[in-house]
Design an enzyme around this catalytic site. Structure first.
Site, PDB file in Angstrom:
ATOM      1  N   CYS A 220      45.067  75.681  65.455  1.00 45.39           N
ATOM      2  CA  CYS A 220      45.376  77.091  65.635  1.00 45.39           C
ATOM      3  C   CYS A 220      45.333  77.420  67.124  1.00 45.39           C
ATOM      4  O   CYS A 220      44.292  77.223  67.773  1.00 45.39           O
ATOM      5  CB  CYS A 220      44.341  77.921  64.884  1.00 45.39           C
ATOM      6  SG  CYS A 220      44.506  79.701  65.148  1.00 45.39           S
ATOM      7  N   ASN A 221      46.440  77.896  67.651  1.00 46.08           N
ATOM      8  CA  ASN A 221      46.485  78.254  69.080  1.00 46.08           C
ATOM      9  C   ASN A 221      45.625  79.467  69.384  1.00 46.08           C
ATOM     10  O   ASN A 221      44.952  79.525  70.416  1.00 46.08           O
ATOM     11  CB  ASN A 221      47.914  78.594  69.479  1.00 46.08           C
ATOM     12  CG  ASN A 221      48.861  77.428  69.354  1.00 46.08           C
ATOM     13  OD1 ASN A 221      49.183  76.781  70.342  1.00 46.08           O
ATOM     14  ND2 ASN A 221      49.311  77.129  68.149  1.00 46.08           N
TER      15      ASN A 221
ATOM     16  N   ASP B 213      42.285  76.189  60.460  1.00 50.03           N
ATOM     17  CA  ASP B 213      43.206  77.244  60.934  1.00 50.03           C
ATOM     18  C   ASP B 213      42.791  78.554  60.256  1.00 50.03           C
ATOM     19  O   ASP B 213      41.996  78.559  59.310  1.00 50.03           O
ATOM     20  CB  ASP B 213      44.659  76.881  60.571  1.00 50.03           C
ATOM     21  CG  ASP B 213      45.675  77.923  61.056  1.00 50.03           C
ATOM     22  OD1 ASP B 213      45.427  78.565  62.092  1.00 50.03           O
ATOM     23  OD2 ASP B 213      46.711  78.095  60.397  1.00 50.03           O
TER      24      ASP B 213
ATOM     25  N   CYS C  22      52.191  78.847  67.832  1.00 53.16           N
ATOM     26  CA  CYS C  22      51.406  79.199  66.645  1.00 53.16           C
ATOM     27  C   CYS C  22      51.747  78.155  65.594  1.00 53.16           C
ATOM     28  O   CYS C  22      52.933  77.872  65.365  1.00 53.16           O
ATOM     29  CB  CYS C  22      51.776  80.598  66.154  1.00 53.16           C
ATOM     30  SG  CYS C  22      51.070  81.011  64.538  1.00 53.16           S
ATOM     31  N   THR C  23      50.723  77.587  64.972  1.00 55.49           N
ATOM     32  CA  THR C  23      50.967  76.464  64.058  1.00 55.49           C
ATOM     33  C   THR C  23      51.681  76.881  62.779  1.00 55.49           C
ATOM     34  O   THR C  23      52.159  76.035  62.030  1.00 55.49           O
ATOM     35  CB  THR C  23      49.644  75.760  63.719  1.00 55.49           C
ATOM     36  OG1 THR C  23      48.698  76.748  63.257  1.00 55.49           O
ATOM     37  CG2 THR C  23      49.084  75.048  64.919  1.00 55.49           C
TER      38      THR C  23
HETATM   39  N1  DGL Z   1      48.082  79.605  63.128  1.00 51.59           N
HETATM   40  C1  DGL Z   1      47.514  80.442  64.126  1.00 51.59           C
HETATM   41  C2  DGL Z   1      47.921  79.945  65.516  1.00 51.59           C
HETATM   42  O1  DGL Z   1      48.289  78.805  65.704  1.00 51.59           O
HETATM   43  C3  DGL Z   1      47.685  81.927  64.124  1.00 51.59           C
HETATM   44  C4  DGL Z   1      47.835  82.791  62.947  1.00 51.59           C
HETATM   45  C5  DGL Z   1      46.968  84.040  62.992  1.00 51.59           C
HETATM   46  O2  DGL Z   1      47.357  85.067  63.580  1.00 51.59           O
HETATM   47  O3  DGL Z   1      45.877  83.964  62.444  1.00 51.59           O
HETATM   48  O4  DGL Z   1      47.866  80.687  66.463  1.00 51.59           O
END
Ligand code: DGL
Length: 265
Positions: A76-77, A12, A190-191
């Site tokens: 991570c999405n 991520d 978002c995770t």
């Molecule tokens: N954890 C990430 C997701 O699932 C996003 C966080 C970021 O902006 O880097 O999208």
């Protein structure tokens, strides 16, 4: 047939992917996981698309070379909605992505009104629009880009601090009332966000289901690599691409999850 060994690489931009790691541990408790946080490049949410693809491919080249993973989970999405085709073309390793759970939400909503809460990058992606067209054409889908929530979750996990008013402002656009009904499901795209559920629930105008895709991702991984519990592998660890070590609250949390920071071991 003997099963190929090797760690599961969970990746991520920060520590949000720990929500996915938790689900993997629940389902595959004896597997070794390496958690890689690309904190040097956090947040991914505002990166330009071509630059982000190039960056993630380069980081992943290094991680695959160094750790020879058995499987990769892009937890991570913002990354998955963009870079999965490039990674799959490059590596012949099973790769599981994390994308907004629009399909299950569309199947489950009673009011016919759902919201997708995610980073600006994920909200802007063609991939997200395709999911809506394909699986939620007859549902009202409110797309809500949050600039601050991922960083708020990082602060909570790293320093145990929360700005409740900022959480309220960020989630408010998810709560809408149409002539048919009001939002009953918020897809956590978002995770980082599942860690904020208690804080979001506390300031939500009305109760909703916060849909976290992590259990489904772990299930997909188990389907791909099997969940043979006789495979007992070594302890996992966490690495930060910045080379940082974790501040205290986070260090304890990572140790408790069996993934202490590599440099603290
Ligand atoms: N954890 C990430 C997701 O699932 C996003 C966080 C970021 O902006 O880097 O999208």
């Amino acid at each position: 047939m003997a099963e190929r060994a090797g760690p599961i690489l969970v990746f991520d931009s920060g520590i949000g992917g720990l929500s996915v790691l938790d689900a993997i541990h629940t389902l595959l408790p004896t597997r070794q996981c390496i958690y890689a946080a690309d904190d040097a490049a956090f947040p991914y949410g505002e990166w330009e698309e071509a630059a982000l693809i190039e960056h993630i491919v380069r980081v992943m080249d290094g991680l695959v070379e160094a750790h020879a993973p058995r499987a990769i989970v892009i937890a991570c999405n913002t990354a998955s909605t963009l870079v999965l085709p490039a990674l799959r073309a490059r590596f012949s390793i099973p790769i599981v992505g994390t994308v907004p759970a629009i399909k299950p939400a569309a199947g489950r909503t009673k009011s016919g009104v759902i919201s997708v809460l995610a980073t600006p990058g994920t909200i802007a992606r063609d991939y997200t629009r395709q999911l809506i067209q394909q699986f939620a054409a007859d549902v009202h889908v409110e797309l809500v880009a949050s600039r601050r929530l991922a960083a708020i979750a990082e602060k909570l996990l790293q320093e145990d601090e929360i700005d409740t008013e900022a959480v309220r402002e960020e989630i408010l656009p998810c709560f809408i009332e149409t002539e048919n009904g009001r939002t009953d499901i918020v897809v956590l795209g978002c995770t980082h966000y599942p860690f904020l559920i208690p804080h979001m629930s506390a300031v939500a105008p009305w109760p909703v289901d916060w849909l976290d895709p992590a259990p489904a991702i772990a299930q997909r991984l188990a389907t791909l690599i099997g969940n043979n519990r006789r495979i007992a592998e070594g302890e996992g660890f966490t690495l930060f691409t910045s080379g940082a070590s974790a501040p205290r609250p986070l260090a304890g949390m990572l140790r408790a999850r069996g993934v202490p920071v590599a440099s603290d071991q």
